[in-house]
Write an enzyme that holds these catalytic residues in place. Sequence first.
Site, PDB file in Angstrom:
ATOM      1  N   PHE A   1       0.793  -1.218   0.000  1.00  0.00           N
ATOM      2  CA  PHE A   1       0.000   0.000   0.000  1.00  0.00           C
ATOM      3  C   PHE A   1       0.830   1.274   0.000  1.00  0.00           C
ATOM      4  O   PHE A   1       0.298   2.341   0.275  1.00  0.00           O
ATOM      5  CB  PHE A   1      -0.921   0.028   1.239  1.00  0.00           C
ATOM      6  N   GLY A   2       2.124   1.201  -0.271  1.00  0.00           N
ATOM      7  CA  GLY A   2       2.913   2.423  -0.221  1.00  0.00           C
ATOM      8  C   GLY A   2       4.257   2.279  -0.901  1.00  0.00           C
ATOM      9  O   GLY A   2       4.537   1.300  -1.581  1.00  0.00           O
TER      10      GLY A   2
ATOM     11  N   LYS B   1       8.331   3.967   5.109  1.00  0.00           N
ATOM     12  CA  LYS B   1       7.224   3.514   4.278  1.00  0.00           C
ATOM     13  C   LYS B   1       6.118   4.559   4.326  1.00  0.00           C
ATOM     14  O   LYS B   1       5.484   4.770   5.349  1.00  0.00           O
ATOM     15  CB  LYS B   1       6.688   2.166   4.779  1.00  0.00           C
TER      16      LYS B   1
ATOM     17  N   ASP C   1       0.947 -12.695   4.261  1.00  0.00           N
ATOM     18  CA  ASP C   1       1.570 -12.329   2.974  1.00  0.00           C
ATOM     19  C   ASP C   1       3.063 -12.654   2.986  1.00  0.00           C
ATOM     20  O   ASP C   1       3.897 -11.837   2.595  1.00  0.00           O
ATOM     21  CB  ASP C   1       1.351 -10.844   2.692  1.00  0.00           C
TER      22      ASP C   1
END
Length: 502
Positions: free
Chosen positions: A191-192, A209, A317
């Site tokens: 997401f970044g 991040k 993940d």
Amino acid sequence: MSIALDLSSNYLTGELPVAVKNLKHLGEFYVSQNRLSGWLPNSLGKCASLEYLYLDGNLFGGPIPSSLSSLRGLVELDVSGNNLSGGIPEFLVTLGELKYLNLSFNDFEGVIPSEGVFKNASATFVEGNNKLCGGNPELHLSRCNSKTSSNTPLRVKIAIAIVILGVALVFSFFLIVWFRKKKKQQPTTTFGIIYKGIHEESGAVLAIKVLNLLNRGASRSFLAECEALKNTRHRNLVKVLTAVSGFDYQGNDFKALVYEFTEKGSLEDWLHPSIDMNEQETVRNLNFFRRVSVAIDVAHTLEYLHHRCETPIIHCDLKPRNILLNEEMVAHISDFGLAKLLSTDGVSYSANQSSSLRFRGTIGYAPPEYGMGSELSTKGDVYSYGILLLEMFTGKRPTDERFKESLSLHNFVKSTLPERITEIIDPILLQQRDTRGTIANITRNRNILGNGRHLQCLISMLKIGLICSGESPSERMDMNDIVTKLCSIRDKLHPTRLHSED
């Protein structure tokens, strides 16, 4: 509840099927970061329920089809990083629900509108389109030129056009080189984007991040990572130094996480090193002993997360890109943006809740039961770990193009053990230096990695990977047992010590 289809970050090729028009009830469609090409089909306009459409990072060409004007409920549209051309469609102005529009790094041209979503410079992204002009001043585009005077001689017009074209080509070349280097220096996460920074006072190197809050689920990812890591203490977890949540200089939401910097990059970089044509190739070879060490580091960390935390944590993940190596080549698990916490009754919960499969891991590493809607569990992490082991010692990704239909990385390894092991292991492991510094050319008639003890240890590692990546969760080992078996394998390798060469 919105229906979502996420096919992002695969190796999909060809054109987007016209049959997409049949997905009339689809609310979210993601095909980002693939190799899809051709023109966008007009049939996309038949998906009347679409709210989130992400087509970025492909090879699409041609104009944005006018049929998209029928997507009256569209909230987010991202077509950045393609080869789209033509003018900016006026119908985008009329989409009243559109709150995020990314047209960056295409070949659009002409005057950009100033109404609708284009009024909000923080919601509209058009950089990397050198032929656009006008629009909201905050977009920092050049003014649109008036028509050239008819009194100007033809040869002068041609000369001007040639000069402009030459300058544009030179500028485009440097822009492309700059953008490629920029992308390499700023790897993306779920997401970044990760930035490398230096603390002004101490000089310490940091990894920062920065969440892209325009990405769906980014805020939930930030909360999930903070929740998962706030009470964890383990030498093989990436260390979060601080979390930042506030507003940027434009008044927009800003969230970031600051980590200790890991000098050697990710395990992905070592297993599958990429070669930049503009840079000298850097040889990154992990020998057998280093791979065993990294495997044990990761196993210890998962055993801690599953069994020793006050609230058990499922990473969700696990993959080579999320395993970082420090200067001593010690492995650290990172990126807890999809992590789930287990309550005392074994039910998973988190700040990062979503009905979408987008939040259930990465294709190839996520267990098959997640694709059928099963509850998240620690056995899902065990499956990912099993695939990771097989990848580490074969050098093949689970998404390799050879793994189609019934053939998978799991079946590929299972069908060859133990007699044909030299056919499947990473070729780098067939070139280990002996004590005199010469290359051992291993054949089927010789012991791999120098002697029979190493061969048996390698077979044992692959067998653990096969058990962990079994289709049924009940067949998989527990992380406690995995750690015990791996430590036993490591003990059999002694008194041999870790080689210093990588």
